[in-house]
Enzyme design. Structure first.
Site, PDB file in Angstrom:
ATOM      1  CG  HIS A  46      -0.244  -0.189   2.525  1.00  0.00           C
ATOM      2  ND1 HIS A  46       0.600   0.737   3.065  1.00  0.00           N
ATOM      3  CD2 HIS A  46      -0.251  -1.235   3.383  1.00  0.00           C
ATOM      4  CE1 HIS A  46       1.067   0.294   4.211  1.00  0.00           C
ATOM      5  NE2 HIS A  46       0.578  -0.922   4.429  1.00  0.00           N
TER       6      HIS A  46
HETATM    7  P1  TYD Z   1      -1.311  -2.655   8.167  1.00  0.00           P
HETATM    8  O1  TYD Z   1      -0.633  -1.329   8.209  1.00  0.00           O
HETATM    9  O2  TYD Z   1      -2.417  -2.831   7.166  1.00  0.00           O
HETATM   10  O3  TYD Z   1      -0.213  -3.790   7.971  1.00  0.00           O
HETATM   11  P2  TYD Z   1       0.415  -4.331   6.592  1.00  0.00           P
HETATM   12  O4  TYD Z   1       0.439  -3.188   5.666  1.00  0.00           O
HETATM   13  O5  TYD Z   1       1.780  -4.800   6.951  1.00  0.00           O
HETATM   14  O6  TYD Z   1      -0.437  -5.427   6.121  1.00  0.00           O
HETATM   15  O7  TYD Z   1      -1.835  -2.987   9.611  1.00  0.00           O
HETATM   16  C1  TYD Z   1      -2.362  -4.258   9.940  1.00  0.00           C
HETATM   17  C2  TYD Z   1      -3.414  -4.091  10.998  1.00  0.00           C
HETATM   18  O8  TYD Z   1      -2.862  -3.515  12.174  1.00  0.00           O
HETATM   19  C3  TYD Z   1      -4.566  -3.203  10.573  1.00  0.00           C
HETATM   20  O9  TYD Z   1      -5.772  -3.845  10.976  1.00  0.00           O
HETATM   21  C4  TYD Z   1      -4.412  -1.942  11.362  1.00  0.00           C
HETATM   22  C5  TYD Z   1      -3.593  -2.352  12.554  1.00  0.00           C
HETATM   23  N1  TYD Z   1      -2.640  -1.292  12.940  1.00  0.00           N
HETATM   24  C6  TYD Z   1      -2.931  -0.491  14.026  1.00  0.00           C
HETATM   25  O10 TYD Z   1      -3.984  -0.626  14.697  1.00  0.00           O
HETATM   26  N2  TYD Z   1      -2.042   0.477  14.398  1.00  0.00           N
HETATM   27  C7  TYD Z   1      -0.892   0.668  13.724  1.00  0.00           C
HETATM   28  O11 TYD Z   1      -0.078   1.576  14.099  1.00  0.00           O
HETATM   29  C8  TYD Z   1      -0.605  -0.147  12.576  1.00  0.00           C
HETATM   30  C9  TYD Z   1       0.642   0.037  11.768  1.00  0.00           C
HETATM   31  C10 TYD Z   1      -1.519  -1.112  12.234  1.00  0.00           C
END
Ligand code: TYD
Length: 129
Positions: A46
């Site tokens: 993303h």
């Molecule tokens: P995400 O940033 O989508 O991870 P990736 O891009 O590696 O797949 O985050 C995964 C999940 O964690 C999403 O449900 C949101 C949660 N999250 C938080 O609650 N706080 C945060 O600071 C981050 C980075 C993620």
């Protein structure tokens, strides 16, 4: 942009640090880390609209694949004194994690789902008009 951080060598063990606005070009608002990644998995995939981040492989190694809207680059992070600055509006994913790798991510914004672009075509359109 790959940044070499200060490394204080010591026979008791090395020490590395970084500070807001000095070694990284923003004030740190949030820190999170990614660990226990099963072999072959990819994280990210993303872009952030506003968020800037700085990524370090505190342990082990992984690849950071970036796309700026025009071309893709791949950087392997494998030293705990190297960090990669990723400005907003960059498509990014993390892959090829080694066993027991630990990815530290520092960011200049609180978590905000509205700051994510999760569709690559939409990212390209926003980036290139
Ligand atoms: P995400 O940033 O989508 O991870 P990736 O891009 O590696 O797949 O985050 C995964 C999940 O964690 C999403 O449900 C949101 C949660 N999250 C938080 O609650 N706080 C945060 O600071 C981050 C980075 C993620």
């Amino acid at each position: 942009m790959l940044t070499q951080l200060p490394k204080i060598p010591d026979e008791r063990g090395n020490l590395t640090f970084f500070e807001s606005d000095c070694h990284i070009p923003f004030k740190i608002k949030r820190v999170y880390w990614i660990y226990d990644v099963p072999g072959g998995e990819t994280r990210g995939g993303h872009a952030f609209i506003k968020q800037n981040e700085f990524i370090i492989a505190l342990s082990g190694s992984f690849d950071v694949v970036l796309h700026d809207g025009k071309s893709e680059s791949r950087t392997q992070l494998n030293r705990s004194y190297l960090g990669l600055y990723i400005p907003g509006m960059t498509w990014r994913s993390l892959s090829n994690f080694s066993t027991n790798s630990l990815a530290l991510i520092v960011s200049d914004l609180d978590y905000d789902p509205a700051d994510y672009i999760r569709n690559f075509e939409q990212f390209l359109q926003l980036k290139n008009g």
